[in-house]
Design a protein around this motif. Structure first.
Motif, PDB file in Angstrom:
ATOM      1  N   UNK A  32      10.300   1.057   2.872  1.00  0.00           N
ATOM      2  CA  UNK A  32      11.360   0.043   2.923  1.00  0.00           C
ATOM      3  C   UNK A  32      10.845  -1.325   2.494  1.00  0.00           C
ATOM      4  N   UNK A  33       9.729  -1.734   3.062  1.00  0.00           N
ATOM      5  CA  UNK A  33       9.168  -3.063   2.771  1.00  0.00           C
ATOM      6  C   UNK A  33       8.668  -3.131   1.337  1.00  0.00           C
ATOM      7  N   UNK A  34       7.967  -2.113   0.897  1.00  0.00           N
ATOM      8  CA  UNK A  34       7.438  -2.107  -0.469  1.00  0.00           C
ATOM      9  C   UNK A  34       8.576  -2.173  -1.485  1.00  0.00           C
ATOM     10  N   UNK A  39       7.283  -3.353  -4.908  1.00  0.00           N
ATOM     11  CA  UNK A  39       5.956  -2.727  -4.994  1.00  0.00           C
ATOM     12  C   UNK A  39       6.073  -1.246  -4.688  1.00  0.00           C
ATOM     13  N   UNK A  40       5.016  -0.521  -4.979  1.00  0.00           N
ATOM     14  CA  UNK A  40       4.971   0.865  -4.549  1.00  0.00           C
ATOM     15  C   UNK A  40       4.466   0.894  -3.110  1.00  0.00           C
ATOM     16  N   UNK A  41       4.841   1.953  -2.399  1.00  0.00           N
ATOM     17  CA  UNK A  41       4.351   2.117  -1.033  1.00  0.00           C
ATOM     18  C   UNK A  41       2.829   2.251  -1.030  1.00  0.00           C
ATOM     19  N   UNK A  42       2.271   2.856  -2.064  1.00  0.00           N
ATOM     20  CA  UNK A  42       0.813   3.008  -2.142  1.00  0.00           C
ATOM     21  C   UNK A  42       0.123   1.649  -2.270  1.00  0.00           C
ATOM     22  N   UNK A  43       0.705   0.738  -3.026  1.00  0.00           N
ATOM     23  CA  UNK A  43       0.125  -0.608  -3.136  1.00  0.00           C
ATOM     24  C   UNK A  43       0.131  -1.286  -1.777  1.00  0.00           C
ATOM     25  N   UNK A  44       1.255  -1.214  -1.070  1.00  0.00           N
ATOM     26  CA  UNK A  44       1.326  -1.813   0.262  1.00  0.00           C
ATOM     27  C   UNK A  44       0.323  -1.145   1.191  1.00  0.00           C
ATOM     28  N   UNK A  45       0.197   0.155   1.134  1.00  0.00           N
ATOM     29  CA  UNK A  45      -0.766   0.883   1.971  1.00  0.00           C
ATOM     30  C   UNK A  45      -2.187   0.378   1.704  1.00  0.00           C
ATOM     31  N   UNK A  46      -2.531   0.198   0.441  1.00  0.00           N
ATOM     32  CA  UNK A  46      -3.877  -0.273   0.095  1.00  0.00           C
ATOM     33  C   UNK A  46      -4.115  -1.685   0.625  1.00  0.00           C
ATOM     34  N   UNK A  47      -3.120  -2.539   0.535  1.00  0.00           N
ATOM     35  CA  UNK A  47      -3.272  -3.903   1.035  1.00  0.00           C
ATOM     36  C   UNK A  47      -3.413  -3.887   2.554  1.00  0.00           C
ATOM     37  N   UNK A  54      -7.855  -8.150  -2.364  1.00  0.00           N
ATOM     38  CA  UNK A  54      -7.543  -9.363  -3.122  1.00  0.00           C
ATOM     39  C   UNK A  54      -6.299  -9.136  -3.989  1.00  0.00           C
ATOM     40  N   UNK A  55      -5.147  -8.909  -3.354  1.00  0.00           N
ATOM     41  CA  UNK A  55      -3.932  -8.685  -4.136  1.00  0.00           C
ATOM     42  C   UNK A  55      -3.513  -9.953  -4.874  1.00  0.00           C
ATOM     43  N   UNK A  56      -2.738  -9.774  -5.916  1.00  0.00           N
ATOM     44  CA  UNK A  56      -2.261 -10.904  -6.712  1.00  0.00           C
ATOM     45  C   UNK A  56      -1.388 -11.819  -5.866  1.00  0.00           C
ATOM     46  N   UNK A  57      -1.390 -13.096  -6.198  1.00  0.00           N
ATOM     47  CA  UNK A  57      -0.602 -14.090  -5.469  1.00  0.00           C
ATOM     48  C   UNK A  57       0.863 -13.688  -5.395  1.00  0.00           C
ATOM     49  N   UNK A  58       1.443 -13.261  -6.509  1.00  0.00           N
ATOM     50  CA  UNK A  58       2.868 -12.935  -6.518  1.00  0.00           C
ATOM     51  C   UNK A  58       3.167 -11.707  -5.671  1.00  0.00           C
ATOM     52  N   UNK A  59       2.228 -10.803  -5.541  1.00  0.00           N
ATOM     53  CA  UNK A  59       2.386  -9.650  -4.662  1.00  0.00           C
ATOM     54  C   UNK A  59       2.444 -10.116  -3.214  1.00  0.00           C
TER      55      UNK A  59
END
Length: 83
Positions: A32-34, A39-47, A54-59
């Motif tokens: 839901x949040x991703x 974003x993808x759920x996998x990106x959120x999981x990694x963060x 070190x995710x991108x500022x806009x992320x």
């Protein structure tokens, strides 16, 4: 292209960011949040787990907006503690 290894401080800051995002997400699902942040759920999981410390500022800005966090809160929470 070879990435410079992260410093221990950068890894620690990434862990603090992940913890803050997990706490702010609460009972809402990663999917839901991703999706709301574009974003993808996998990106959120990694963060959230510190695997992408070190995710991108806009992320980070997109996640903050969806989670109702201010960028000031993120900076204060994730900044290195004074030595």
């Amino acid at each position: 292209m070879v990435r410079t290894p992260l410093t221990p401080e950068e890894r620690e800051r990434g862990e603090r960011l992940g913890l803050l995002l997990r706490e702010a997400r609460g009972e809402r699902s990663m999917v839901e949040i991703a999706a709301a942040a574009g974003l993808s759920a996998e990106t959120l999981r990694k963060i959230e787990t510190g695997r992408a410390p070190t995710p991108a500022f806009f992320t980070v800005a997109a996640l903050a907006g969806v989670l109702g966090l201010s960028m000031d809160e993120l900076v204060v929470h994730c900044a290195l503690a004074p030595v």
